[in-house]
Design an enzyme around this catalytic site. Sequence first.
Site, PDB file in Angstrom:
ATOM      1  N   CYS B  52       0.822  -1.203   0.000  1.00 17.71           N
ATOM      2  CA  CYS B  52       0.000   0.000   0.000  1.00 17.71           C
ATOM      3  C   CYS B  52       0.862   1.262   0.000  1.00 17.71           C
ATOM      4  CB  CYS B  52      -0.979  -0.003   1.166  1.00 17.71           C
ATOM      5  SG  CYS B  52      -0.241  -0.397   2.735  1.00 17.71           S
ATOM      6  N   PRO B 112       7.926  -3.978  10.684  1.00 12.93           N
ATOM      7  CA  PRO B 112       8.424  -5.272  10.216  1.00 12.93           C
ATOM      8  C   PRO B 112       7.725  -5.830   8.970  1.00 12.93           C
ATOM      9  CG  PRO B 112       6.976  -5.586  12.089  1.00 12.93           C
ATOM     10  CD  PRO B 112       7.025  -4.109  11.830  1.00 12.93           C
ATOM     11  N   GLU B 189     -13.502   3.161  21.376  1.00  7.03           N
ATOM     12  CA  GLU B 189     -12.848   2.400  20.324  1.00  7.03           C
ATOM     13  C   GLU B 189     -11.374   2.134  20.636  1.00  7.03           C
ATOM     14  OE1 GLU B 189     -12.351   3.294  15.751  1.00  7.03           O
ATOM     15  OE2 GLU B 189     -14.380   3.631  16.492  1.00  7.03           O
TER      16      GLU B 189
END
Lengths: 266, 450
Positions: B52, B112, B189
């Site tokens: 991405c 990582p 959240e």
Amino acid sequence: MPVTLLFITTVALYVVAWLLDLSSLFRGAKRSGTLARRLLGVAAASHVAYIAAEFFAGGQTPIADLNGTLSTLSLGVVLAYLLVQRSYTVPALGAFVTPITLVFLLGAALVRGVAEVPPPVASALLQVHIAFNILGLVAFTVAFAASTAYVIQEHLLRKKRIGGAFRQLPSLGVLDSISAHATNVGFPLLTAGVVTGALFVTQSSASLFSGAQAMGLLTWIVFAGVVVLRLVGGWRGRRAAFGTIMGFACGVSVLAAYAVKLGSGA
Amino acid sequence: MTEDIFVIGLSHHTAPVELREQLSTKLSDVGQELRTLMAESSIQEALLVSTCNRVELYGFGSPEAMEHGKRYLARRASVKVDHLLYERFGYDAVKQAFRVASSLDSLVVGEPQILGQMKDAFDVSREIGATGPILGRCFTHAFNVAKRVRSETAIAEGTVSVSSIACELAEKIFGDLQGRRVLLVGAGEMGEGAARALHKTGAQLVVVNRSPEKARELARVFDGEAHGLEALTAELVRADVVITSASADGYVLDEATMRDVVRGRRHRPLFLIDIAVPRNVDPRVGQLDSVFLYDVDDLQSVARENVASRRREAAAAEAIVEEETQAFLAWKRSLLVKPTIVALRRRFEDVVQEELARTLPRLESLRPEERAVLEKMGAAIVNKLLHAPVRELKGVDAEGNPELVAATVRLFDLEQGRDEPAREEKDEASVRFSPFRRLRPARSHKGDPT
């Protein structure tokens, strides 16, 4: 002279191991931590050779005088630390243990020849007494190192200084558990040391060590307090750490008192 | 115009996500893409990293091949992207591969995932035979560099998200989190995120909420216990870690309550994470014995500190990358040496053969043994003449001396490639001396664009 050479080698190895430990603690260099541990093993071997050389040169058992006692104590601390490393992976603790080792060893050199124990005082019972106390003090040194690290780590955690040394130091849980275990091992040994010491004093006509005796008793009381409060009062963490540090300070002051007493009496 | 490793691509440094997603390729499609690309271009080896945050095409070939690769990437975008694509060749390309694998080029330096993504890309490319000896070696080397960077620097240390920092701190307090009780108060959240992270480490979750249904719902997710608000004090005494993220006016945990709780805990350490805004826990609670209180700002400042310390470590990591890049290039240079020596020797031997062929017919009186002696002499002259040059070409460490190799090729006209008439006739540029070409494995899918 091989004895002096071995002594210097041992001291140098300890110093380098300590510097490597510090670099691992403050700069996070993992390799130097591993290297420090290996070097400490080599230093211990060199230390054994030094004690053996002294024995063959002087013919005295290693713990016959204060010099030998301190040197043996110093070696014991390193061996105990290496033993602890087998059950916990706490490389950062070396930065705390190694300087104490060094202080003991250099202290031994300082009282070398000065503090000879007068022959009538030296007996088998005295040697047993010294041996127990050395073993006890070895355990308390490990407990002291872990407790000191605990106090520092807790301070960093409270001040929210996360990073650097904080990251390298073990968790509070592990440090507290090392301190507790070491204290539990050391306390019965110290108790045996105190009992044999009392026996020795009643048997021997010479009353040499009154100040040191008082400090020895105080050390026992402090550690008894720590052990009991951990067990019954649920003490742990910072309180127990401070208790351990105090007890260790008392224990070391016993040695200092002996050094002064023997030094001035000789 | 020699061949070398190259990379063309764009990343979060150079292009916005709208463009990156146009160029990105699913891992399952990468194999097909590479086949198509290699069938239509002179790229000899290729590997596509598509995540991405970056799309990078690594390849081995000539600058023209790289140009082709660039066009190939660019035509996938709906708008003109040429100016956004970076192209790196040789040293710069190798260094880019090493930096990306070591997570030095990542958005979050030290994260990582990129290493795993690169390994996946490498596996796909290798399976379809798109990576050969050069890119194969380059990427294997890159993975080792990443490993070295991780073990020798603290670049990956110190997490940078609030949830994982909560975990890290909990571990610094308790050691092992297995079986520890984590109490989640409220249902914000972020609180849930932190609870999830702690749950993964083996901690046991307990949810306390004003609404019992909500508590049960959350508890099901984490396989934990659910309680109403009436159980709060009792649970506070039992818990090791408490996460508060309730939306409430005023403090949910005030100092007086917590003082009682701490007394009941008998010195057991308590890690309080107050993720709520406005805060749920009276800040004075942090002064209590054995209580460690962190609020959202504390966690975020830890995150910032960790990011900063990773940046500092990056300098050490860059030094490792530079060193390894040089090591890799040295290996690559050493590849040039052997073919050059072979070509040089063949050149000399050809001359001897030519001269013998011209001279011997004129010496008809020679007996076969005498002819053999002459031939032997020719070979001996070649060996004697070549002894010193070959030694120098090989260099002290067998890595070779690149300037000497180039000079030799030029002095003895070794680039003609006339000794290899059966070369692929794909393009003009490839009909020249190219030591790498011999190392290239047969590509069975060639000309088979399915």
